[in-house]
Scaffold this motif. Structure first.
Motif, PDB file in Angstrom:
ATOM      1  N   LEU A 217      47.814 104.246 -65.347  1.00 18.26           N
ATOM      2  CA  LEU A 217      46.743 103.557 -66.010  1.00 18.26           C
ATOM      3  C   LEU A 217      46.757 102.034 -65.734  1.00 18.26           C
ATOM      4  O   LEU A 217      45.844 101.567 -65.959  1.00 18.26           O
ATOM      5  N   GLU A 218      47.391 101.612 -64.582  1.00 13.23           N
ATOM      6  CA  GLU A 218      46.912 100.346 -64.110  1.00 13.23           C
ATOM      7  C   GLU A 218      46.599 100.369 -62.510  1.00 13.23           C
ATOM      8  O   GLU A 218      47.484  99.863 -61.825  1.00 13.23           O
ATOM      9  N   GLU A 219      45.842 101.092 -62.178  1.00 14.44           N
ATOM     10  CA  GLU A 219      45.464 101.331 -60.905  1.00 14.44           C
ATOM     11  C   GLU A 219      44.236 100.903 -60.327  1.00 14.44           C
ATOM     12  O   GLU A 219      43.222 100.937 -61.148  1.00 14.44           O
ATOM     13  N   HIS A 220      44.154 100.028 -59.530  1.00 16.12           N
ATOM     14  CA  HIS A 220      42.831  99.139 -59.425  1.00 16.12           C
ATOM     15  C   HIS A 220      42.006  99.356 -58.075  1.00 16.12           C
ATOM     16  O   HIS A 220      42.339  99.933 -57.312  1.00 16.12           O
ATOM     17  N   PHE A 221      40.802  98.903 -58.109  1.00 17.34           N
ATOM     18  CA  PHE A 221      39.820  98.923 -57.146  1.00 17.34           C
ATOM     19  C   PHE A 221      39.140  97.727 -57.361  1.00 17.34           C
ATOM     20  O   PHE A 221      39.030  96.914 -57.948  1.00 17.34           O
TER      21      PHE A 221
ATOM     22  N   VAL B 105      51.773 102.560 -62.200  1.00 16.00           N
ATOM     23  CA  VAL B 105      52.330 102.361 -60.868  1.00 16.00           C
ATOM     24  C   VAL B 105      51.733 100.769 -60.590  1.00 16.00           C
ATOM     25  O   VAL B 105      52.659  99.979 -60.330  1.00 16.00           O
ATOM     26  N   ASP B 106      50.634 100.405 -60.740  1.00 12.56           N
ATOM     27  CA  ASP B 106      49.944  99.147 -60.368  1.00 12.56           C
ATOM     28  C   ASP B 106      49.758  99.325 -58.805  1.00 12.56           C
ATOM     29  O   ASP B 106      49.714  98.484 -58.106  1.00 12.56           O
ATOM     30  N   TRP B 107      49.107 100.358 -58.588  1.00 12.94           N
ATOM     31  CA  TRP B 107      48.569 100.734 -57.025  1.00 12.94           C
ATOM     32  C   TRP B 107      47.383  99.980 -56.810  1.00 12.94           C
ATOM     33  O   TRP B 107      46.617  99.709 -57.870  1.00 12.94           O
TER      34      TRP B 107
ATOM     35  N   ILE C 282      45.543  94.617 -71.743  1.00 15.04           N
ATOM     36  CA  ILE C 282      45.682  93.018 -71.335  1.00 15.04           C
ATOM     37  C   ILE C 282      46.488  92.968 -70.073  1.00 15.04           C
ATOM     38  O   ILE C 282      47.611  93.022 -70.348  1.00 15.04           O
ATOM     39  N   HIS C 283      45.692  92.503 -69.087  1.00 14.99           N
ATOM     40  CA  HIS C 283      46.410  92.516 -67.725  1.00 14.99           C
ATOM     41  C   HIS C 283      46.618  91.023 -67.296  1.00 14.99           C
ATOM     42  O   HIS C 283      45.989  90.132 -67.718  1.00 14.99           O
ATOM     43  N   PRO C 284      47.569  90.719 -66.295  1.00 12.12           N
ATOM     44  CA  PRO C 284      47.820  89.550 -65.901  1.00 12.12           C
ATOM     45  C   PRO C 284      46.726  88.820 -65.129  1.00 12.12           C
ATOM     46  O   PRO C 284      45.994  89.567 -64.345  1.00 12.12           O
TER      47      PRO C 284
HETATM   48 MN    MN Z   1      47.657  95.271 -61.842  1.00 13.17          MN
END
Ligand code: MN
Length: 310
Positions: A9-13, A272-274, A153-155
């Motif tokens: 759920l914390e996978e970015h683009f 993961v925070d991919w 809520i992300h850093p």
């Molecule tokens: Mn992140």
């Protein structure tokens, strides 16, 4: 269609215009952030990740002027929507919100949920130095509660005055190694003590990095805040009722054990925070973590399916 078993759920683009605006340089990580197809799916497959819930990378549109933020958030969400349409069994989405214009942000959230099928929103910490407990932002939470979707809520880096006071001699500490955690921990505690959850009793918040140390602090923060701040309910009651924690970038057995002990296994979600963290070690860690198989399956995907209505 079989249900996804392993969800992150914390996978970015990064959308092209926000990338250009920030002047991001080419790098192996940036190439992954740019990808909404083969490269991303290959790395998911290598770790057996069925579904990524994708979000625009920090700081998204939150530090832009309101007009630009509204325009670029909409474009970012439309790009992400196209990617989900192209890969509906592999990708889902959290909305990017133009928080500098809270009313427009609430409207964009509703568009993303109702028209684009997104699963919630991700807020990248501060907006021009302001935390989300500021009442100007509450229309966003009001809409999320009404739509019954979670807000992640992300850093983001702490405000400059904090960075200068705490990290000037050690700038590397200002972001992921420590500053991100302190900023987000402060953010989430401020949300609780602000009365936000008395106003919106069904509001759901997701926090990464196994709660940004909150589970470890729970007894002491609960004891002292409850004693000193005269809130209707105990601090820990609000936190346990309104928060879900992901394992993003935090592959630690002792931290996981503490988070489960304080929150219950139903509130822990694999992530993961991919591409800032690699998928395979995250998967291998949770495969081997000291859990009953039933609980492992909940953390890998069962809890996320329920929270995000997948
Ligand atoms: Mn992140």
């Amino acid at each position: 269609m079989p249900q996804p078993q392993i969800i992150t759920l914390e996978e970015h683009f990064t959308s092209p215009k926000l990338k250009a605006l920030r002047g991001e340089k080419d790098s192996p990580v940036q190439r992954k952030l740019d990808d909404l197809g083969e490269l991303r799916i290959a790395e998911m497959d290598a770790a057996g990740i069925d579904l990524q819930v994708i979000s625009e990378n920090n700081p998204a549109t939150q530090n832009l002027d309101a007009e630009t933020a509204v325009k670029l958030a909409r474009e970012s969400n439309d790009i992400l929507h196209e990617a989900v349409r192209a890969h509906p069994t592999r990708f889902a989405a959290f909305a990017t919100l133009p928080t500098p214009d809270p009313k427009a942000a609430a409207a964009e959230l509703e568009r993303c949920i109702d028209k684009l099928g997104f699963k919630g929103a991700m807020i990248m910490g501060l907006t021009h130095g302001r935390f989300m407990d500021d009442r100007q932002f509450w229309p966003i939470f009001e809409r999320a509660a009404k739509l019954d979707v979670p807000v992640y809520i992300h850093p983001t880096p702490p405000m400059q005055v904090v960075q200068d006071a705490w990290f000037k001699e050690y700038p590397a500490l200002a972001v992921a190694p420590l500053g991100f955690t302190l900023e987000t921990l402060t953010h989430t505690v401020r949300l609780v003590v602000s009365g936000l959850f008395d106003e919106f009793p069904s509001l759901k918040i997701i926090v990464g990095h196994l709660g940004e140390t909150m589970p470890y602090l729970m007894w002491r923060t609960n004891y002292l805040v409850t004693e000193r701040m005269k809130m209707p309910r105990a601090f820990a009651d609000y936190y346990r009722e309104h928060f879900w924690l992901t394992t993003s970038g935090s592959f630690s057995d002792p931290a996981l054990t503490c988070a489960i002990a304080e929150m219950g296994v139903g509130r822990i979600l694999f992530s993961v925070d991919w591409p800032f963290m690699p998928n395979v070690p995250g998967r291998q860690w949770l495969d081997a973590a000291p859990l009953a198989e039933q609980d492992r399956a909940l953390i890998f995907g069962g809890n996320a399916r329920k929270l995000l209505k997948i």
